[in-house]
Enzyme design. Structure first.
Site, PDB file in Angstrom:
ATOM      1  N   THR A 254      97.222  17.239  -7.435  1.00 61.81           N
ATOM      2  CA  THR A 254      95.773  17.114  -7.233  1.00 61.81           C
ATOM      3  C   THR A 254      95.198  18.377  -6.612  1.00 61.81           C
ATOM      4  OG1 THR A 254      94.138  15.993  -5.856  1.00 61.81           O
ATOM      5  CG2 THR A 254      96.373  15.968  -5.041  1.00 61.81           C
TER       6      THR A 254
ATOM      7  N   TYR B 297      96.131  11.974   1.662  1.00 64.57           N
ATOM      8  CA  TYR B 297      96.333  11.903   0.206  1.00 64.57           C
ATOM      9  C   TYR B 297      96.850  13.247  -0.318  1.00 64.57           C
ATOM     10  CZ  TYR B 297      95.214  12.124  -4.742  1.00 64.57           C
ATOM     11  OH  TYR B 297      95.294  12.332  -6.096  1.00 64.57           O
TER      12      TYR B 297
END
Ligand code: UDP
Length: 325
Positions: free
Chosen positions: A117, A141
């Site tokens: 990501t 995250y």
């Protein structure tokens, strides 16, 4: 035919990649616990319902299916939730990924495509961001994904394990033919949430923060159509199978849209003037994330087909109006 195990293949991005792989004739097995995925989203191959936390199940899947490669999508994806409940993210995104990798090694599978990501970059020092830029995630995250990137790099340097990490910018849109699309119960992503407000499922759209150091004060993102992201996966797999070389690629268009510009696009495409309210920043959000996709284009010959915000929103709107699940 090449056999690919796709964890999380019933989820949003995974299901679009399964579609792309299926269209190319790959033999696919999806492993998904359906915690946020849908069995109807799996257009090709077979589905095993189960978790990557279950090492015994992983062993059975590897022994029975004997994949040539693994594409690993199964993960949690909400930045804000990761700030509130970091262990949930480290457990699933990091520890369970390690279980998948250990099972791969046990069964002599050594090709791994990893869903990383743009959140691994944190607040970037420069934009557009290049792959060699420093990793400095600002939320759990992003860290849960960065740890896996470190682990697979170490592993590739100590064995014949090879991987491609694809760092996703903001995946959005849906299958242009309307068969699959984003279908999360919580619908926290900007475009999906805005469309649900346009549809009347939520009363209003909140803008999280208008005091960012950007021209209109709202966060800037690089939205990529999910089918262009899917084609990058197929190219990455072909590259990995033929070269065995590990690599990292940014997946984005290099375009920049503020939250306010996305809202305008959603209003334009839907023709609905829904209520919008400005509110406080959401914890964990970097101000600006823009990809430099030069490497993906140069090394994998990636050619994006849907680089147009209104098209992205239109396909997502079509899905929202006609979805089956
Ligand atoms: N955002 C917003 N309102 C919403 C959902 C998102 O203002 O209802 C903002 C969010 O703060 C971020 C941008 O939209 O600046 C993109 O957020 P999203 O959750 O879609 O993706 P992320 O960049 O977090 O992966």
């Amino acid at each position: 035919m090449v056999k690919v195990l796709v964890t999380g293949g019933a989820g949003y991005i995974g299901s679009h990649v399964v579609k792309a792989l299926g269209e190319k004739g790959y033999n696919i097995l999806v492993l998904d616990d359906l915690s946020s995925g849908h069995k109807e989203a799996v257009l090709y191959g077979n589905l095993v319902v189960g978790s990557t936390a279950d090492s015994e199940l992983l062993d059975r899947v590897f022994s029975d299916f004997k994949p040539d490669a693994v594409m690993h999508f199964a993960a949690y994806i909400e930045v804000e939730e990761s700030v509130r409940d970091p262990l949930k993210y480290y457990e699933n995104n990091t520890c369970n990924t390690l279980k998948v990798i250990k099972s791969m090694i046990k069964h002599n599978v050594n090709k791994f495509i990893f869903s990383s990501t743009a959140a691994v970059y944190g607040d970037p020092k420069r934009v557009p961001i290049r792959e060699e830029d420093p990793l400095n995630p600002i939320n759990p995250y992003g860290r849960s994904k960065m740890f896996v990137e470190h682990i697979i790099k170490d592993l590739s340097e100590s064995s014949d394990f090879s991987y491609i990490s694809l760092r996703y910018f903001n995946a959005a849109g849906a299958d242009p033919e309307g068969r699959i699309g984003q279908s999360y119960r919580k619908a926290t992503h900007l475009i999906t949430r805005a469309l649900k407000v346009a549809k009347g499922e939520f009363e209003k759209l909140y803008i999280f923060g208008t005091d960012y150091p950007t021209p209109d004060g709202t966060c800037i993102r690089d939205y990529i159509h999910v089918d262009d992201l899917a084609s990058a996966h197929v190219l990455a797999l072909e590259y990995l199978l033929s070269s065995g070389k590990s690599a990292v690629f940014n997946c984005g268009y290099g375009k920049r849209y503020s939250v306010k510009e996305v809202i305008e696009a959603v209003k334009r495409v839907t023709n609905v003037d829904f209520p919008v309210e400005e509110t406080a920043r959401r914890p964990g959000d970097p101000a600006v994330l823009i990809a430099d996709p030069t490497k993906l284009k140069a090394e994998l010959s990636w050619v994006p087909l849907y680089d147009d915000l209104d098209f992205i929103v239109r396909t997502a709107w079509n899905w929202e109006l006609n979805r089956r699940f």
